[in-house]
Design an enzyme around this catalytic site. Structure first.
Site, PDB file in Angstrom:
ATOM      1  CB  SER A 235      -0.966  -0.033   1.185  1.00  0.00           C
ATOM      2  OG  SER A 235      -2.022   0.870   1.009  1.00  0.00           O
ATOM      3  CG  HIS A 348      -5.774  -2.659   0.103  1.00  0.00           C
ATOM      4  ND1 HIS A 348      -4.889  -2.255  -0.875  1.00  0.00           N
ATOM      5  CD2 HIS A 348      -5.408  -1.966   1.223  1.00  0.00           C
ATOM      6  CE1 HIS A 348      -4.045  -1.374  -0.380  1.00  0.00           C
ATOM      7  NE2 HIS A 348      -4.328  -1.189   0.892  1.00  0.00           N
TER       8      HIS A 348
END
Length: 375
Positions: A235, A348
């Site tokens: 990320s 994610h």
């Protein structure tokens, strides 16, 4: 901006009254008996704090580690948390004494090696930073002849914090013979709004902090071979990996996960909302595209030389796969060794809550990549 710590208010007769300007993050909150309980990151620990109606705050827990979720029942505080480099356990807190109800750590780690986390502080450009090192299992500091590879790992967020707690990924690499080290650069949580404000500066002071941490670790642990140091992160940490490979050639390999490479395209494709990225970069694609591009790792891909593995999920709408594909394709275009591992049906949260087989595959891909280029 959107990363600012919240203030605490009380609603009285339909109007809000400021209770406290609390310069730390608030993760969960609960009201009991005229008091407000919150768990928040203070320094490198997640603590349980209590506010009275005058806005005064006291620490309910003060042990190193985390308080992840909590409830209050019958005068007792019940919480899940991590202590002493163990796994998450269930605790009760009564009269200031913690009691642990579960024993996942002993059951799960009975036949595993857990390398100690060594915490220190160092100063870079007048700013004190936290440093953490996990030596490889079996490391003998008196053996000055043997050398080891090392990996700098960078957390996501950037409003996140590394602390002295068990982290499976780091321990896996320590068991495989690597030094693993990390810091909390500017932009991290736990030190107030001023420290956390990275808006308009992504890839500048935070990147310098990470390089300074690498220098500090190499100085403290001469057994690390400086030519065999890698970098990994996800990320925001993936952004930093992409940024690093285009702005330095000191890393021998990189593993970039759920990453960011192009703020212009990301701002229009992320489920976090277009406003968040524009707020963090302090620019938009129409008013100041040059600034968005200047903070985009893709701009510097033509200078990259570092072999890079990309780990990406095809249902990750936070950091959409288009960004990873752009960076991967650019490296291939410029003749840099690169590999894309795209996980179908994951999002994610792949590394945390993906299918077990996919989590194993993810880690094995990273292991094989670093084995090839660092060993």
């Amino acid at each position: 901006g959107y990363n600012e710590n919240p203030d605490l208010y009380v609603l009285e007769d339909g109007a809000p009254r400021l209770l406290a300007r609390y310069d730390y993050s608030v993760k969960e909150g609960m009201c009991r008996d005229g008091r407000i309980y919150v768990n928040s990151t203070v320094g490198t620990d997640v603590m349980l704090q209590c506010f009275n109606m005058d806005g005064n705050v006291t620490a309910v827990t003060d042990r190193a580690g985390t308080v992840e979720s909590f409830d209050i029942c019958g005068g007792r505080i019940l919480f899940t948390g991590m202590r002493d480099q163990g796994l998450s356990e269930v605790y009760s807190l009564e009269n200031g004494k913690e009691n642990c109800f579960t024993d996942f750590t002993a059951r799960c780690l009975k036949e595993k090696e857990v390398s100690p986390i060594r915490h220190f502080t160092f100063t870079h450009e007048g700013l004190e930073l936290d440093g953490f090192v996990i030596p490889p299992v079996g490391f003998d500091p008196s053996d000055t002849e043997k050398t080891y590879p090392g990996i700098l790992t960078i957390h996501g967020g950037p409003r996140a914090t590394f602390g002295p707690v068990f982290f499976h990924e780091s321990q896996a690499f320590a068991n495989a013979g690597y030094f693993v080290f990390f810091t909390n650069p500017v932009g991290s949580d736990g030190r107030g709004n001023a420290f956390a404000d990275l808006s308009g500066r992504y890839g500048t002071v935070d990147f310098e902090n990470c390089l300074a941490m690498t220098d500090e670790v190499l100085k403290r642990y001469p057994q690390i071979d400086e030519k065999r140091v890698g970098i990994m992160g996800g990320s925001y940490g993936g952004f930093m990996c992409n940024w690093a490979i285009g702005n330095t050639d000191r890393f021998a390999a990189a593993a970039s996960q759920r990453s960011i490479s192009n703020w212009i395209s990301l701002s229009m494709t992320t489920d976090i909302g277009y406003y968040f990225n524009m707020d963090q970069i302090k620019a938009d694609p129409w008013g100041n595209p040059e600034k968005m591009w200047s903070h985009s790792p893709l701009k510097y891909a033509n200078m990259a030389k570092t072999p890079t593995l990309f780990i990406q999920s095809d249902e990750d709408y936070r950091c959409y796969m288009g960004d990873a594909l752009q960076m991967f394709s650019a490296l291939k275009y410029f003749g840099v060794e690169a590999r894309m591992c795209l996980f179908h049906g994951e999002n994610h949260e792949l590394s945390r809550s993906g299918k077990p087989s996919h989590r194993v595959r993810r880690l094995s891909e990273m292991m094989e990549w670093f084995e090839k280029y660092l060993k």
